[in-house]
Design a protein around this motif. Structure first.
Motif, PDB file in Angstrom:
ATOM      1  N   LEU A   1       0.827  -1.199   0.000  1.00 51.56           N
ATOM      2  CA  LEU A   1       0.000   0.000   0.000  1.00 51.56           C
ATOM      3  C   LEU A   1       0.865   1.254   0.000  1.00 51.56           C
ATOM      4  N   VAL A   2       2.020   1.198   0.691  1.00 51.42           N
ATOM      5  CA  VAL A   2       2.945   2.341   0.684  1.00 51.42           C
ATOM      6  C   VAL A   2       3.313   2.691  -0.752  1.00 51.42           C
ATOM      7  N   CYS A   3       3.707   1.689  -1.513  1.00 52.02           N
ATOM      8  CA  CYS A   3       4.114   1.931  -2.902  1.00 52.02           C
ATOM      9  C   CYS A   3       2.936   2.427  -3.729  1.00 52.02           C
ATOM     10  N   ARG A   4       1.747   1.888  -3.463  1.00 49.07           N
ATOM     11  CA  ARG A   4       0.565   2.331  -4.194  1.00 49.07           C
ATOM     12  C   ARG A   4       0.282   3.811  -3.939  1.00 49.07           C
ATOM     13  N   ILE A   5       0.371   4.210  -2.678  1.00 50.57           N
ATOM     14  CA  ILE A   5       0.129   5.604  -2.315  1.00 50.57           C
ATOM     15  C   ILE A   5       1.177   6.509  -2.961  1.00 50.57           C
ATOM     16  N   LEU A   6       2.428   6.078  -2.931  1.00 55.32           N
ATOM     17  CA  LEU A   6       3.502   6.897  -3.486  1.00 55.32           C
ATOM     18  C   LEU A   6       3.364   7.040  -5.002  1.00 55.32           C
ATOM     19  N   ARG A   7       2.955   5.980  -5.669  1.00 56.08           N
ATOM     20  CA  ARG A   7       2.729   6.090  -7.117  1.00 56.08           C
ATOM     21  C   ARG A   7       1.622   7.093  -7.411  1.00 56.08           C
ATOM     22  N   CYS A   8       0.564   7.046  -6.594  1.00 57.46           N
ATOM     23  CA  CYS A   8      -0.538   7.980  -6.770  1.00 57.46           C
ATOM     24  C   CYS A   8      -0.065   9.419  -6.554  1.00 57.46           C
TER      25      CYS A   8
ATOM     26  N   ILE B   1       9.568  11.648   2.106  1.00 59.21           N
ATOM     27  CA  ILE B   1       9.164  10.313   2.551  1.00 59.21           C
ATOM     28  C   ILE B   1      10.039   9.913   3.729  1.00 59.21           C
ATOM     29  N   HIS B   2       9.410   9.649   4.862  1.00 58.13           N
ATOM     30  CA  HIS B   2      10.116   9.210   6.064  1.00 58.13           C
ATOM     31  C   HIS B   2       9.426   7.948   6.561  1.00 58.13           C
ATOM     32  N   ILE B   3      10.065   6.800   6.349  1.00 61.89           N
ATOM     33  CA  ILE B   3       9.436   5.521   6.665  1.00 61.89           C
ATOM     34  C   ILE B   3      10.262   4.776   7.702  1.00 61.89           C
ATOM     35  N   ASN B   4       9.610   4.326   8.740  1.00 58.38           N
ATOM     36  CA  ASN B   4      10.231   3.526   9.788  1.00 58.38           C
ATOM     37  C   ASN B   4       9.671   2.108   9.682  1.00 58.38           C
ATOM     38  N   THR B   5      10.510   1.165   9.294  1.00 62.22           N
ATOM     39  CA  THR B   5      10.034  -0.196   9.091  1.00 62.22           C
ATOM     40  C   THR B   5      11.162  -1.196   9.259  1.00 62.22           C
ATOM     41  N   ASP B   6      10.816  -2.394   9.688  1.00 57.90           N
ATOM     42  CA  ASP B   6      11.779  -3.497   9.757  1.00 57.90           C
ATOM     43  C   ASP B   6      11.746  -4.333   8.483  1.00 57.90           C
ATOM     44  N   THR B   7      10.816  -4.023   7.585  1.00 58.94           N
ATOM     45  CA  THR B   7      10.663  -4.770   6.345  1.00 58.94           C
ATOM     46  C   THR B   7      11.449  -4.086   5.239  1.00 58.94           C
ATOM     47  N   VAL B   8      12.355  -4.805   4.599  1.00 61.42           N
ATOM     48  CA  VAL B   8      13.142  -4.259   3.503  1.00 61.42           C
ATOM     49  C   VAL B   8      12.313  -4.335   2.221  1.00 61.42           C
ATOM     50  N   PHE B   9      12.077  -3.206   1.597  1.00 58.53           N
ATOM     51  CA  PHE B   9      11.347  -3.194   0.330  1.00 58.53           C
ATOM     52  C   PHE B   9      11.827  -2.025  -0.512  1.00 58.53           C
ATOM     53  N   ASP B  10      11.591  -2.135  -1.810  1.00 55.96           N
ATOM     54  CA  ASP B  10      12.018  -1.100  -2.743  1.00 55.96           C
ATOM     55  C   ASP B  10      10.908  -0.078  -2.932  1.00 55.96           C
ATOM     56  N   LEU B  11      11.292   1.189  -2.920  1.00 48.90           N
ATOM     57  CA  LEU B  11      10.348   2.240  -3.259  1.00 48.90           C
ATOM     58  C   LEU B  11      10.110   2.225  -4.768  1.00 48.90           C
ATOM     59  N   PRO B  12       8.944   2.642  -5.207  1.00 50.89           N
ATOM     60  CA  PRO B  12       8.658   2.616  -6.655  1.00 50.89           C
ATOM     61  C   PRO B  12       9.625   3.501  -7.426  1.00 50.89           C
TER      62      PRO B  12
ATOM     63  N   HIS C   1      26.374  -5.168   1.964  1.00 46.21           N
ATOM     64  CA  HIS C   1      26.002  -6.205   1.002  1.00 46.21           C
ATOM     65  C   HIS C   1      24.654  -5.913   0.358  1.00 46.21           C
ATOM     66  N   ASN C   2      23.977  -4.903   0.819  1.00 44.97           N
ATOM     67  CA  ASN C   2      22.690  -4.513   0.258  1.00 44.97           C
ATOM     68  C   ASN C   2      22.936  -3.392  -0.749  1.00 44.97           C
ATOM     69  N   ASP C   3      22.949  -3.727  -2.036  1.00 47.45           N
ATOM     70  CA  ASP C   3      23.418  -2.804  -3.071  1.00 47.45           C
ATOM     71  C   ASP C   3      22.723  -1.455  -3.020  1.00 47.45           C
ATOM     72  N   ASN C   4      21.403  -1.453  -3.164  1.00 50.67           N
ATOM     73  CA  ASN C   4      20.643  -0.219  -3.127  1.00 50.67           C
ATOM     74  C   ASN C   4      19.357  -0.469  -2.369  1.00 50.67           C
ATOM     75  N   PHE C   5      19.365  -0.147  -1.108  1.00 56.83           N
ATOM     76  CA  PHE C   5      18.176  -0.433  -0.297  1.00 56.83           C
ATOM     77  C   PHE C   5      16.946   0.287  -0.836  1.00 56.83           C
ATOM     78  N   ILE C   6      17.132   1.448  -1.463  1.00 56.67           N
ATOM     79  CA  ILE C   6      15.990   2.195  -1.963  1.00 56.67           C
ATOM     80  C   ILE C   6      15.546   1.708  -3.341  1.00 56.67           C
ATOM     81  N   GLY C   7      16.156   0.650  -3.844  1.00 54.69           N
ATOM     82  CA  GLY C   7      15.699   0.041  -5.085  1.00 54.69           C
ATOM     83  C   GLY C   7      15.894   0.916  -6.303  1.00 54.69           C
ATOM     84  N   LEU C   8      16.948   1.690  -6.315  1.00 54.46           N
ATOM     85  CA  LEU C   8      17.163   2.661  -7.383  1.00 54.46           C
ATOM     86  C   LEU C   8      17.756   1.983  -8.618  1.00 54.46           C
ATOM     87  N   ARG C   9      17.110   2.212  -9.756  1.00 53.07           N
ATOM     88  CA  ARG C   9      17.599   1.658 -11.015  1.00 53.07           C
ATOM     89  C   ARG C   9      17.977   2.739 -12.018  1.00 53.07           C
ATOM     90  N   SER C  10      17.296   3.865 -11.951  1.00 55.94           N
ATOM     91  CA  SER C  10      17.626   4.971 -12.841  1.00 55.94           C
ATOM     92  C   SER C  10      17.132   6.272 -12.220  1.00 55.94           C
TER      93      SER C  10
END
Length: 431
Positions: free
Chosen positions: A109-116, A127-138, A162-171
């Motif tokens: 839902l976080v990603c859905r809201i951010l896409r919107c 964006i300020h997110i506090n979470t123990d779950t590792v996930f990529d932002l859209p 060892h975590n290349d890009n925690f924010i899931g950045l590709r471009s």
């Protein structure tokens, strides 16, 4: 108007919608949405808001039970979802989201809201997110061409090399981005190259608690660079930014930093707080040739040792007007060698502020002629030090000597004899 007639007039509701939505942008979004209960007139106002601020951030020490967390999060999600998908298609100026994610599946839902939000083309995105779950932002966040200011904070800290890009950045394609703030994010040379090519107008870069897996920070158009308590993986970080006017570095532990090609630097603020056995090199002085304001706070003997070794690289500081040094120790000659070096190379210095450790019996003094204002800040008794600062005396062996004739301002003073200091300072004005 007849006497006794109701004089209450609702002038606010008569205002045009654009003005009402502008007024509502200055109050919390939750309160702005609640105005819909005032009257039918207000039902159509809040959906046109161009500033949306959602704050459900709960620090890890929030002392809520798991059930309370889930209940709070469910309520926040309903509100967030309702606002984002019932608002009009009005472009956003500002979108801010601070969220503590407690359930593993809510990141969807976080990603859905951010896409919107990105589809509404905001100028400022935070964006300020506090979470123990590792996930990529859209990835659409990094290709939104309307964004001029962006702030990304991810907590808790994940300094995982060892975590290349925690924010899931590709471009990256942010052609109008001028200010970027990143918190607790892994940064490597590849990401810095993407920032360089994808943010051609970037003027301000703020890195807070980031893990730096890089050897160089190099931007030609950058005007302000802030490194606050970042961790380094490389042995030496080279900062080469010829357009930077303001540089702020605060560190509790660093491998090494060198300044090169800093010809526009006017304000330098450096703080090194603790001993760091991993420090390999520190070359700051050579990059300060054009500074007008310099704050150098050193609470570490080995950092001071590297700065002393850097003294031969200290240029003439012809533009330096204001110098603040701390924390100095009255017993250590090396403190005064650095002070003497900076004073001797600062021919136009007007304002000097010194912060001291508690004063011991053994200490050295210095004198300087050209200053207009000298500010002293230290705990303990002040009179003995002030007298030595302004009294003519022979050079202390191994210590440079300059004469101070400026007005002396005591910022902090504690001790029994501070009340008599005014009469004991003949060449300086006590304030």
């Amino acid at each position: 108007m007849m006497e006794g007639q109701d004089l209450a007039i609702d002038r606010i509701s008569d205002l045009p919608d654009p003005l009402l939505t502008h007024i509502l942008s200055y109050i919390p979004t939750e309160e702005a949405v609640c105005t819909c209960i005032l009257s039918k007139r207000w039902i159509k106002v809040w959906p046109s808001l161009r500033v949306l601020v959602f704050d459900d951030y709960i620090p890890q020490s929030g002392y809520l039970t798991e059930g309370e967390y889930r209940q709070r999060e469910a309520k926040f999600l309903r509100f967030l979802d309702g606002v984002m998908f019932n608002r009009e298609s009005t472009p956003l100026d500002t979108f801010k989201l601070a969220w503590t994610v407690n359930q593993w599946n809510t990141h969807i839902l976080v990603c859905r809201i951010l896409r919107c939000a990105v589809m509404s083309r905001p100028r400022l995105l935070s964006i300020h997110i506090n979470t123990d779950t590792v996930f990529d932002l859209p990835n659409s966040i990094y290709t939104c061409t309307s964004i001029e200011e962006m702030s990304l904070w991810l907590e808790p800290e994940r300094h995982d090399p060892h975590n290349d890009n925690f924010i899931g950045l590709r471009s990256i394609n942010l052609p109008f981005l001028k200010k970027l703030e990143l918190g607790n994010i892994n940064l490597d040379d590849n990401l810095m190259r993407m920032l360089l090519s994808g943010c051609p107008l970037l003027e301000e870069l703020v890195l807070l608690g980031c893990f730096l897996e890089m050897n160089m920070i190099s931007f030609n158009v950058l005007k302000k660079l802030v490194l606050n308590y970042c961790c380094q993986c490389s042995t030496l970080l080279e900062i080469s930014c010829p357009g930077v006017v303001t540089l702020i570095i605060r560190s509790k532990g660093t491998e090494g930093i060198t300044l090169k090609n800093m010809s526009s630097l006017a304000t330098g603020d450096f703080s090194f707080e603790v001993e760091n056995e991993h420090l390999s090199n520190l070359r700051l002085l050579g990059g300060l040739s054009n500074v007008t304001t310099l704050n150098l706070d050193i609470d570490s003997e080995n950092v001071m040792d590297f700065l002393l070794a850097d003294i031969p690289n200290c240029p003439t500081l012809k533009n330096l007007k204001s110098l603040e040094l701390g924390v100095l120790h009255m017993m250590y000659d090396y403190d005064w060698n650095l002070v003497a070096c900076l004073l001797q190379n600062s021919t136009n210095l007007k304002d000097l502020t010194l912060h001291f450790y508690p004063i011991e019996d053994d200490y050295n003094a210095f004198r300087y002629e050209c200053l207009e204002v000298v500010k002293l800040s230290f705990p303990g008794k002040t009179v003995k030090l002030v007298n030595e600062l302004v009294r003519d005396r022979e050079d202390v062996e191994g210590t440079a000597s300059v004469e101070i004739t400026a007005k002396i301002i005591i910022l902090e003073c504690e001790g029994e004899d501070q009340g008599s200091s005014s009469a004991m300072v003949p060449t300086a004005e006590r304030t």
